[in-house]
Design a protein around this motif. Structure first.
Motif, PDB file in Angstrom:
ATOM      1  N   ALA A  30       0.809  -1.211   0.000  1.00  0.00           N
ATOM      2  CA  ALA A  30       0.000   0.000   0.000  1.00  0.00           C
ATOM      3  C   ALA A  30       0.844   1.264   0.000  1.00  0.00           C
ATOM      4  O   ALA A  30       0.337   2.337  -0.361  1.00  0.00           O
ATOM      5  CB  ALA A  30      -0.926  -0.002   1.225  1.00  0.00           C
ATOM      6  N   SER A  33       0.874   3.718  -2.962  1.00  0.00           N
ATOM      7  CA  SER A  33      -0.388   4.451  -3.059  1.00  0.00           C
ATOM      8  C   SER A  33      -0.526   5.472  -1.934  1.00  0.00           C
ATOM      9  O   SER A  33      -1.022   6.585  -2.136  1.00  0.00           O
ATOM     10  CB  SER A  33      -1.566   3.470  -3.009  1.00  0.00           C
ATOM     11  OG  SER A  33      -1.539   2.598  -4.112  1.00  0.00           O
ATOM     12  N   ILE A  34      -0.091   5.094  -0.730  1.00  0.00           N
ATOM     13  CA  ILE A  34      -0.151   6.022   0.406  1.00  0.00           C
ATOM     14  C   ILE A  34       0.748   7.217   0.147  1.00  0.00           C
ATOM     15  O   ILE A  34       0.361   8.374   0.383  1.00  0.00           O
ATOM     16  CB  ILE A  34       0.253   5.305   1.712  1.00  0.00           C
ATOM     17  CG1 ILE A  34      -0.784   4.247   2.085  1.00  0.00           C
ATOM     18  CG2 ILE A  34       0.415   6.312   2.850  1.00  0.00           C
ATOM     19  CD1 ILE A  34      -0.399   3.389   3.269  1.00  0.00           C
ATOM     20  N   GLY A 151      -2.976  -6.439   0.621  1.00  0.00           N
ATOM     21  CA  GLY A 151      -2.891  -4.986   0.518  1.00  0.00           C
ATOM     22  C   GLY A 151      -3.070  -4.495  -0.897  1.00  0.00           C
ATOM     23  O   GLY A 151      -3.747  -3.498  -1.149  1.00  0.00           O
ATOM     24  N   VAL A 155      -6.013  -1.945  -1.967  1.00  0.00           N
ATOM     25  CA  VAL A 155      -5.666  -0.638  -2.540  1.00  0.00           C
ATOM     26  C   VAL A 155      -6.357  -0.452  -3.889  1.00  0.00           C
ATOM     27  O   VAL A 155      -6.852   0.631  -4.215  1.00  0.00           O
ATOM     28  CB  VAL A 155      -4.136  -0.510  -2.693  1.00  0.00           C
ATOM     29  CG1 VAL A 155      -3.781   0.690  -3.572  1.00  0.00           C
ATOM     30  CG2 VAL A 155      -3.487  -0.366  -1.326  1.00  0.00           C
ATOM     31  N   TRP A 160      -6.552   2.383   0.473  1.00  0.00           N
ATOM     32  CA  TRP A 160      -5.447   1.946   1.326  1.00  0.00           C
ATOM     33  C   TRP A 160      -5.807   1.937   2.805  1.00  0.00           C
ATOM     34  O   TRP A 160      -5.174   1.240   3.610  1.00  0.00           O
ATOM     35  CB  TRP A 160      -4.212   2.822   1.093  1.00  0.00           C
ATOM     36  CG  TRP A 160      -4.387   4.294   1.417  1.00  0.00           C
ATOM     37  CD1 TRP A 160      -4.658   5.298   0.530  1.00  0.00           C
ATOM     38  CD2 TRP A 160      -4.289   4.910   2.705  1.00  0.00           C
ATOM     39  NE1 TRP A 160      -4.741   6.510   1.185  1.00  0.00           N
ATOM     40  CE2 TRP A 160      -4.504   6.300   2.524  1.00  0.00           C
ATOM     41  CE3 TRP A 160      -4.034   4.455   3.996  1.00  0.00           C
ATOM     42  CZ2 TRP A 160      -4.482   7.219   3.579  1.00  0.00           C
ATOM     43  CZ3 TRP A 160      -4.008   5.358   5.050  1.00  0.00           C
ATOM     44  CH2 TRP A 160      -4.230   6.724   4.837  1.00  0.00           C
ATOM     45  N   SER A 437       2.993   4.969  -9.455  1.00  0.00           N
ATOM     46  CA  SER A 437       1.646   4.639  -9.913  1.00  0.00           C
ATOM     47  C   SER A 437       1.557   4.897 -11.409  1.00  0.00           C
ATOM     48  O   SER A 437       2.232   5.783 -11.948  1.00  0.00           O
ATOM     49  CB  SER A 437       0.593   5.478  -9.170  1.00  0.00           C
ATOM     50  OG  SER A 437       0.719   6.850  -9.480  1.00  0.00           O
TER      51      SER A 437
END
Length: 492
Positions: A30, A33-34, A151, A155, A160, A437
């Motif tokens: 995650a 993305s976090i 995870g 996500v 997330w 990403s």
């Protein structure tokens, strides 16, 4: 202990190990993305370090408290603190908040793994433990490295935040199972809690951790801040060791380290802790950022470890009886050497299959060694020291992961900055967020994207080189276990 209740307690213990191990690694997948959502790639490693620091510092205190107050109350306190921290992490709206809540979560996690393992040591005999610990290690392995796959799915679907909330109901079930079914013997012995040792260790590790993370990034390694932090860390660690030696009831009773099975198992666990966190923390960044694969694929490359780990754990329980601790552990170290070598040789064009194969071998090595160590340690001490002895092994593995994530994070950040400077680029550590990403990566100019990917690949190759050295060190240290034949009767 009633025989009929043992399976129920074992299920509760397995649930506890699942939630603790999942939360330690589920955040790995995650994190890209976090970081993209909350920002702050430069603080990437602190999300892991905050959790690991608190779980490392508190594990010894919880282990000692479990011997003094009993397993149930200490386990309950730790689990409740862990669940509160997990809930808060999902509510974080900045990287700083997330790091703060991870401190809370880690402070509770320090109680879960060692006390859960200790409970198993209490209710099963030494011979039974060889098989049961194999199952427990496989659960730990499955959860610890299937976490990134879970995870990745969370996500990609609901967000997330749910990587922190997914195990809340399981944690509650585990807590209820232990509180209802576990019956403990009465304790009449009154002892003092070593708060002084706990404070000294916390300050020492926090200082060293900050130096390892920020050294070479916020300040040069050869600078006044570095020297000051190194000196303070050494002084507080010396104070901790000195305080433990004179304490009547130390957090870490050093006499248990005179036992060869405990000494070498713990030293190897320190090195394997670095390997485990190095692979689980940074492989998703390599697969998503360099190989340009989605988060779910990155998670599944780590899930391959969860296949190797349980297979090797169950096999380890049987090998302990037939060939002994030394040969079983040595076989595990060989798997770790091969696995880390493949990571050093990994290139983007090899694809996620290569990463998954390497993860499988690391899982096999961890499964063989971790099971052997827990069984040998718990067979080497009496009931009233089993909590502290088990906690000492968890402490060393956590310490390895804590030092590892900080040191490896510093190596990665320093490598990135060096690459940018050598190529006269205006890119910064925060620029790396853009390749984590698919959406942000597609908006980059080709030249900038390729430069960021090449920098990240080079930095992570340096990270994997250090994990290889740790695998080599583990192999050499395991020779200290030579002569330990197999499962022995409990020490009374």
């Amino acid at each position: 202990m009633e025989q009929a209740k043992r399976p129920l307690i074992l299920i509760a213990v397995m649930l506890a190990m699942f939630v603790a191990a999942v939360e330690a690694t589920i955040v790995s997948t995650a994190m890209p993305s976090i970081a993209a959502d909350l920002g702050g790639f430069s603080k990437y490693s602190w999300v892991f370090s905050a959790y690991l620091l608190m779980s490392t510092v508190t594990v010894l205190l919880y282990g000692k408290l479990a011997d003094i107050l009993g397993r149930k109350p200490v386990f309950a306190f730790g689990m409740l603190l862990f669940l509160i921290g997990s809930w808060l992490c999902g509510l974080a709206d900045s990287m700083d908040q997330l790091i703060a809540f991870r401190f809370i979560q880690g402070a509770g996690a320090g109680a879960i793994m060692p006390i859960a393992s200790t409970i198993v040591g209490d209710i099963y005999s030494a011979e039974e433990r060889a098989k049961i610990q194999g199952y427990l290690s496989s659960v730990w392995g499955i959860s610890a490295v299937a976490g990134p796959a879970i995870g990745g799915v969370l996500v990609a679907t609901i967000g997330w935040q749910y990587v922190f909330w997914v195990n809340l109901p399981l944690g509650v079930l585990s807590l209820l199972g232990i509180m209802i079914y576990l019956k403990e013997p009465a304790r009449n012995k009154r002892t003092k809690i070593d708060y002084k040792g706990a404070v000294l260790l916390t300050v020492a590790l926090s200082t060293i951790l900050y130096l390892l993370i920020e050294g070479g990034v916020s300040f040069d390694w050869m600078s006044v801040p570095s020297l000051l932090l190194a000196t303070l860390g050494a002084l507080f660690m010396y104070g901790f060791i000195k305080a433990e030696r004179v304490s009547n009831d130390p957090m870490m009773p050093f006499e248990i380290w005179r036992n060869r099975a405990i000494l070498y198992a713990n030293l190897v666990s320190l090195a394997t802790g670095i390997i485990l966190i190095g692979i689980s923390s940074y492989l998703p960044a390599y697969v998503t950022g360099v190989m340009e694969q989605p988060a779910a694929i990155a998670g599944f490359t780590l899930t391959a470890m969860s296949i190797g780990w349980p297979i090797a754990s169950v096999l380890s329980g049987r090998l302990l009886i037939s060939i002994g601790y030394f040969r079983t552990s040595l076989l595990g170290a060989l798997f770790l050497i091969v696995g880390t070598t493949l990571f050093v040789l990994m290139r983007p064009e090899f694809g996620p299959l290569w990463a998954g194969m390497s993860s499988f071998l690391i899982g096999a090595g961890m499964g063989l060694t971790s099971t052997a160590f827990i069984v040998s340690i718990q067979s080497a001490v009496s009931y009233d020291k089993r909590g502290a002895a088990t906690a000492s092994n968890m402490f060393m593995r956590n310490l390895g992961s804590t030092i590892g994530v900080a040191l490896l994070g510093s190596i990665l950040n320093s490598s990135l900055l060096k690459y940018f400077n050598e190529n006269d680029s205006n890119l910064t550590l925060e620029s790396v967020n853009a390749i984590l990403s698919a959406g942000s990566r597609s908006g980059l100019p080709d030249e900038e994207r390729m430069m960021l990917q090449e920098a990240l690949e080079l930095g992570l190759r340096n990270v994997y080189s250090l994990t290889f050295l740790c695998a080599l060190l583990s192999f050499m240290l395991i020779f200290g276990l030579r002569g330990l034949k197999g499962v022995k009767p409990d020490v009374k």
